[in-house]
Scaffold this motif. Structure first.
Motif, PDB file in Angstrom:
ATOM      1  N   LYS A  60       1.106  -1.497   0.051  1.00  0.00           N
ATOM      2  CA  LYS A  60      -0.131  -0.150  -0.139  1.00  0.00           C
ATOM      3  C   LYS A  60       0.930   1.152  -0.145  1.00  0.00           C
ATOM      4  O   LYS A  60       1.762   1.535   0.462  1.00  0.00           O
ATOM      5  CB  LYS A  60      -0.879   0.140   0.903  1.00  0.00           C
ATOM      6  CG  LYS A  60      -2.137   1.334   1.239  1.00  0.00           C
ATOM      7  CD  LYS A  60      -2.505   1.246   2.504  1.00  0.00           C
ATOM      8  CE  LYS A  60      -3.893   2.293   2.426  1.00  0.00           C
ATOM      9  NZ  LYS A  60      -4.741   2.162   3.829  1.00  0.00           N
ATOM     10  N   THR A  61       0.933   2.358  -0.788  1.00  0.00           N
ATOM     11  CA  THR A  61       0.713   3.356  -1.052  1.00  0.00           C
ATOM     12  C   THR A  61       0.486   4.312  -1.014  1.00  0.00           C
ATOM     13  O   THR A  61      -1.130   4.564  -1.448  1.00  0.00           O
ATOM     14  CB  THR A  61       2.043   3.387  -2.193  1.00  0.00           C
ATOM     15  OG1 THR A  61       0.755   3.658  -3.486  1.00  0.00           O
ATOM     16  CG2 THR A  61       3.040   2.109  -2.513  1.00  0.00           C
ATOM     17  N   THR A  62       0.745   5.696  -0.342  1.00  0.00           N
ATOM     18  CA  THR A  62       0.285   6.586  -0.053  1.00  0.00           C
ATOM     19  C   THR A  62       1.006   7.994  -0.858  1.00  0.00           C
ATOM     20  O   THR A  62       2.071   7.901  -1.058  1.00  0.00           O
ATOM     21  CB  THR A  62       0.701   6.726   1.230  1.00  0.00           C
ATOM     22  OG1 THR A  62       0.995   7.369   1.662  1.00  0.00           O
ATOM     23  CG2 THR A  62      -1.152   6.234   1.946  1.00  0.00           C
ATOM     24  N   LYS A  63       0.248   9.208  -1.023  1.00  0.00           N
ATOM     25  CA  LYS A  63       0.338  10.086  -1.402  1.00  0.00           C
ATOM     26  C   LYS A  63       0.785  11.306  -0.889  1.00  0.00           C
ATOM     27  O   LYS A  63      -0.101  11.149  -0.131  1.00  0.00           O
ATOM     28  CB  LYS A  63       0.337  11.089  -3.278  1.00  0.00           C
ATOM     29  CG  LYS A  63       0.462   9.785  -4.138  1.00  0.00           C
ATOM     30  CD  LYS A  63      -0.654  10.106  -5.569  1.00  0.00           C
ATOM     31  CE  LYS A  63      -0.681   9.237  -6.466  1.00  0.00           C
ATOM     32  NZ  LYS A  63      -0.598   9.737  -7.620  1.00  0.00           N
ATOM     33  N   LYS A  64       1.676  12.432  -0.436  1.00  0.00           N
ATOM     34  CA  LYS A  64       2.307  12.793  -0.136  1.00  0.00           C
ATOM     35  C   LYS A  64       1.911  14.506  -0.188  1.00  0.00           C
ATOM     36  O   LYS A  64       0.659  14.418  -1.897  1.00  0.00           O
ATOM     37  CB  LYS A  64       3.356  13.468   0.571  1.00  0.00           C
ATOM     38  CG  LYS A  64       3.935  12.584   1.637  1.00  0.00           C
ATOM     39  CD  LYS A  64       5.839  12.635   1.810  1.00  0.00           C
ATOM     40  CE  LYS A  64       6.000  12.012   2.516  1.00  0.00           C
ATOM     41  NZ  LYS A  64       7.935  12.111   2.879  1.00  0.00           N
ATOM     42  N   LYS A  65       0.216  14.701   0.413  1.00  0.00           N
ATOM     43  CA  LYS A  65      -0.182  16.539  -0.109  1.00  0.00           C
ATOM     44  C   LYS A  65       0.877  16.885  -0.404  1.00  0.00           C
ATOM     45  O   LYS A  65       2.110  16.958   0.800  1.00  0.00           O
ATOM     46  CB  LYS A  65      -1.018  17.086   0.878  1.00  0.00           C
ATOM     47  CG  LYS A  65      -2.427  15.441   1.351  1.00  0.00           C
ATOM     48  CD  LYS A  65      -3.489  16.030   1.956  1.00  0.00           C
ATOM     49  CE  LYS A  65      -4.622  15.058   2.096  1.00  0.00           C
ATOM     50  NZ  LYS A  65      -5.615  16.198   3.182  1.00  0.00           N
TER      51      LYS A  65
END
Length: 349
Positions: free
Chosen positions: A343-348
């Motif tokens: 699972k990967t998340t993008k930084k705002k």
């Protein structure tokens, strides 16, 4: 009443009516030829029955025909007495078949005197032991099995019987203390189609091929032998020599290679009191290890070209279907697959 009755004699009077002197001579000659057999052993006995008691048979032989006497003067009719001697004075009733329904069944012959029975036994099932006794005499064939002096039938019934065998050796094969490790210097018997090599060891339940420090079986040197090869051990001699014996051996034969192509053999030899082979039994791989063969043979030379020197009791390869490979089969195998998702998340911004 203390009477010792020996031989018995039957005096059988007969009367012959003849019309001429020639007929008289012929009758005497015929009686002599028929009833007095000079060519047979004097002890040969023949059966004799009388019309007034046809169920009783006596055994003996005619010994003489006394000189005949004429009934009246001027005629050829005569009387004489045939002498029939019996070594056993008793007469015998017809033979009867009796069904045995109990191990301790009592059989009382018909008649009015004691007799020695003539017994024929025809087993209908496999037997380990059969016997009978009459007063102080007994006849026994076979041996007792299971636990000492008891036998157990297929229904679980236990019968206690008199001892008929003495155990000389009962080796659990969990130690080499009673065995000799054979080598070129100690081996006292020839191994049939095999060569001596390797080492044996005892486990808690059996004697088998030993293992080295790397846990490999010590069969011997590979590439050195043309025939079967491996270790051998010889048991200590029996405590005494016996003319009749029974031996029981348990052999366990396993293929050790994963591809089941390795050929193996295990054999037990019987040795006489001079250390010569007199029999062998065993299991071996056959046809490049495709299936096993079991054998039991008695003799001193088991080469097929010298078949007169041994007797084969068992030579069996088992079920013939095991010699053929089955057709290739395709089957579906159910399985589950575990997938790991990263699972990967993008930084705002």
């Amino acid at each position: 009443m203390g009477t010792d009755y020996g031989e018995k004699e039957f005096d059988i009077p007969i009367t012959c009516f003849c019309t001429t002197r020639d007929e008289y001579n012929e009758r005497i000659k015929t009686l002599t030829n028929v009833l007095v057999n000079t060519s047979s052993d004097a002890d040969t006995e023949y059966p004799l029955r009388f019309n007034d008691d046809p169920d009783v048979t006596y055994y003996g032989h005619f010994t003489s025909i006394p000189t005949p006497t004429f009934i009246n003067e001027g005629v050829q009719d005569f009387q004489t007495t045939l002498v029939f001697m019996l070594a056993d004075p008793r007469g015998f009733l017809p033979q009867k078949e009796i069904k045995i329904t109990d191990n301790d069944q009592q059989i009382i012959p018909e008649g009015n005197t004691e007799v020695d029975p003539i017994i024929h036994i025809i087993p209908k099932t496999d037997l380990y032991y059969v016997g009978y006794e009459t007063n102080d005499d007994y006849v026994a064939v076979g041996y007792n099995v299971d636990d000492g002096d008891t036998t157990t039938d297929s229904d679980g019934n236990v019968t206690v019987m008199g001892q008929s065998q003495t155990q000389q050796v009962d080796d659990p094969c969990n130690s080499l203390a009673t065995w000799i490790q054979c080598s070129e210097n100690t081996q006292a018997f020839p191994i049939y189609k095999g060569e001596l090599d390797g080492k044996s060891a005892a486990t808690g339940t059996s004697i088998m091929v030993a293992k080295d420090k790397d846990d490999h079986y010590e069969w011997g040197s590979r590439g050195k032998h043309k025939n079967f090869y491996g270790p051998a051990v010889m048991h200590n001699g029996l405590p005494k020599i016996t003319p009749y014996w029974k031996v029981s051996v348990r052999l366990h034969h396993v293929k050790r290679m994963k591809n089941e192509r390795a050929m193996g053999k295990i054999e037990a030899y019987l040795l006489d009191n001079n250390g010569n082979v007199c029999g062998r039994m065993g299991i071996e791989d056959y046809s490049m290890g495709r299936y096993p063969r079991a054998f039991i043979q008695l003799g001193n030379n088991f080469d097929s070209s010298n078949s007169g020197s041994y007797l084969t009791l068992l030579f069996d390869e088992g079920n013939g279907q095991q010699k053929q490979n089955e057709a290739t089969k395709h089957v579906k195998v159910a399985y589950t697959k575990t997938v790991t998702v990263k699972k990967t998340t993008k930084k705002k911004k």
